[in-house]
Design a protein around this motif. Structure first.
Motif, PDB file in Angstrom:
ATOM      1  N   UNK A   2       0.612 -49.531 -28.914  1.00  0.00           N
ATOM      2  CA  UNK A   2      -0.672 -49.033 -29.366  1.00  0.00           C
ATOM      3  C   UNK A   2      -0.902 -47.557 -29.070  1.00  0.00           C
ATOM      4  N   UNK A   3      -0.085 -46.923 -28.201  1.00  0.00           N
ATOM      5  CA  UNK A   3      -0.323 -45.496 -28.012  1.00  0.00           C
ATOM      6  C   UNK A   3       0.307 -44.723 -29.163  1.00  0.00           C
ATOM      7  N   UNK A   4      -0.290 -43.590 -29.493  1.00  0.00           N
ATOM      8  CA  UNK A   4      -0.017 -42.937 -30.767  1.00  0.00           C
ATOM      9  C   UNK A   4       1.378 -42.352 -30.883  1.00  0.00           C
ATOM     10  N   UNK A   5       1.795 -41.544 -29.912  1.00  0.00           N
ATOM     11  CA  UNK A   5       3.048 -40.837 -30.105  1.00  0.00           C
ATOM     12  C   UNK A   5       3.897 -40.792 -28.848  1.00  0.00           C
ATOM     13  N   UNK A   6       3.372 -40.199 -27.770  1.00  0.00           N
ATOM     14  CA  UNK A   6       4.206 -40.009 -26.600  1.00  0.00           C
ATOM     15  C   UNK A   6       3.358 -39.828 -25.346  1.00  0.00           C
ATOM     16  N   UNK A   7       3.960 -40.129 -24.208  1.00  0.00           N
ATOM     17  CA  UNK A   7       3.343 -39.895 -22.911  1.00  0.00           C
ATOM     18  C   UNK A   7       4.404 -39.350 -21.973  1.00  0.00           C
ATOM     19  N   UNK A   8       3.975 -38.683 -20.913  1.00  0.00           N
ATOM     20  CA  UNK A   8       4.881 -38.212 -19.875  1.00  0.00           C
ATOM     21  C   UNK A   8       4.646 -38.998 -18.599  1.00  0.00           C
ATOM     22  N   UNK A   9       5.734 -39.329 -17.907  1.00  0.00           N
ATOM     23  CA  UNK A   9       5.603 -40.052 -16.654  1.00  0.00           C
ATOM     24  C   UNK A   9       5.036 -39.135 -15.582  1.00  0.00           C
ATOM     25  N   UNK A  10       4.129 -39.643 -14.754  1.00  0.00           N
ATOM     26  CA  UNK A  10       3.577 -38.817 -13.670  1.00  0.00           C
ATOM     27  C   UNK A  10       4.573 -38.671 -12.526  1.00  0.00           C
ATOM     28  N   UNK A  11       4.464 -37.555 -11.809  1.00  0.00           N
ATOM     29  CA  UNK A  11       5.267 -37.322 -10.605  1.00  0.00           C
ATOM     30  C   UNK A  11       6.760 -37.550 -10.852  1.00  0.00           C
ATOM     31  N   UNK A  12       7.362 -36.767 -11.748  1.00  0.00           N
ATOM     32  CA  UNK A  12       8.789 -36.944 -12.027  1.00  0.00           C
ATOM     33  C   UNK A  12       9.645 -36.457 -10.864  1.00  0.00           C
ATOM     34  N   UNK A  13      10.955 -36.695 -10.902  1.00  0.00           N
ATOM     35  CA  UNK A  13      11.843 -36.230  -9.828  1.00  0.00           C
ATOM     36  C   UNK A  13      11.816 -34.710  -9.669  1.00  0.00           C
ATOM     37  N   UNK A  14      12.246 -34.262  -8.497  1.00  0.00           N
ATOM     38  CA  UNK A  14      12.228 -32.844  -8.164  1.00  0.00           C
ATOM     39  C   UNK A  14      13.502 -32.123  -8.574  1.00  0.00           C
TER      40      UNK A  14
END
Length: 339
Positions: A2-14
């Protein structure tokens, strides 16, 4: 989805992201990184994402995978070990050991049980029953293991020296065919088709090959150029060549994805020999990617892949993020069937 296009994961690796793997049962994504960590995220169909767990190796992580039940994560790294993370308890234990870094891990259901397969730069593949501390079998390779994939009974291993090793695990986990890669330069990734009839090889020269397992189908083998750019806007020379970093077959339609050092990702029709979809180019290389179990999500890690050495780790080269794309059926469905 149901989400439109894309999302980014929070707190990615360093640090650089080396491996992505979705659970076989839920939309949980494991992310391995050069910061020594494996992070676990939950992604919902409404486009929400949150971190759920994290564990660490003593050195950079090179590969991650899940078991079939989705309750354990396996990882291999530069500390020469394979670790198992129990999702329910949060406990981590060592389940594999090599003499050199573990480049690839894969969980395979074979012989009515699950087996962890680890491929290493020590020129061996080892099979592990995680209930025992020693490998149940070891295969000596002609060179260092660079990449490994399996879709039982087919297993394919790519090593240094352009060796492509194919196994029929139903017959033997120890006997393999040693083939020369169809590509002229170093192998970066191999991937088994979901129907087990073929495998793909991606290399540093911006080219992918498709090879069929049955000799009667060998006339259908082919390779094609990808992840290349023109040297200037007014030229069509495709002279800028980038590595193919990852290949993944769609779990439903059998089409496949590629991603590369040029920051691009594409979907391809294996049988129709055509490109189905291209994503907007990222600001840094795409180091790895993964489909979820239904093929409705596609994860891409934008991360430096070290193709320019230490000098390339500047500006956008230091960007680390994981983007989850919502995938429509028409993006990945075959359009032409070759006969």
């Amino acid at each position: 989805m149901s989400f439109n296009a894309q999302i980014e994961l929070p707190h990615p690796p360093d640090d650089s992201i080396s491996s992505l793997s979705f659970s076989k049962q839920t939309d949980h994504l494991a992310v391995g990184s050069w910061d020594n960590s494996v992070r676990v995220y939950e992604v919902t169909s409404q486009g929400q994402a949150q971190g759920k767990a994290m564990y660490t190796h003593r050195a950079p992580v090179l590969s991650v995978c899940w078991n079939e039940e989705g309750n354990r994560i396996f990882s291999g790294g530069v500390d020469n070990t394979g670790l198992m993370f129990d999702v329910a308890t949060g406990q981590t234990i060592q389940v594999a050991q090599h003499d050199e870094p573990v480049k690839a891990v894969k969980w395979i259901n074979m012989l009515h049980t699950g087996v962890l397969v680890t491929g290493s730069w020590d020129k061996t593949i080892k099979y592990w029953d995680i209930r025992t501390p020693s490998p149940i079998a070891t295969v000596q390779l002609p060179e260092r293991c660079y990449t490994l994939d399996a879709c039982y009974p087919l297993m394919v291993v790519g090593t240094a020296g352009r060796h492509i090793l194919t196994f029929d695990l139903a017959k033997s986990p120890l006997v393999f065919q040693d083939n020369v890669s169809p590509l002229r330069m170093q192998t970066r990734v191999v991937a088994c088709s979901r129907d087990k009839s073929a495998y793909a090889v991606g290399g540093v020269e911006g080219r992918v090959s498709i090879s069929y397992m049955e000799q009667k189908d060998n006339n259908n083998n082919y390779s094609f150029k990808c992840h290349r750019q023109d040297s200037a806007l007014n030229k069509k020379d495709q002279s800028l060549v980038y590595s193919v970093n990852d290949i993944n077959f769609h779990p439903v339609h059998g089409t496949f994805s590629t991603c590369g050092s040029d920051g691009s990702a594409h979907f391809w029709d294996r049988d129709g020999r055509m490109r189905l979809k291209s994503f907007d180019r990222a600001a840094a290389p795409i180091s790895c990617s993964a489909f979820n179990r239904t093929g409705s999500m596609f994860a891409c890690a934008t991360s430096y892949d070290w193709h320019k050495g230490f000098s390339g780790m500047t500006g956008a080269g230091g960007l680390n993020k994981v983007t989850i794309y919502a995938i429509k059926d028409e993006d990945v469905r075959r359009r032409v069937t070759r006969r």
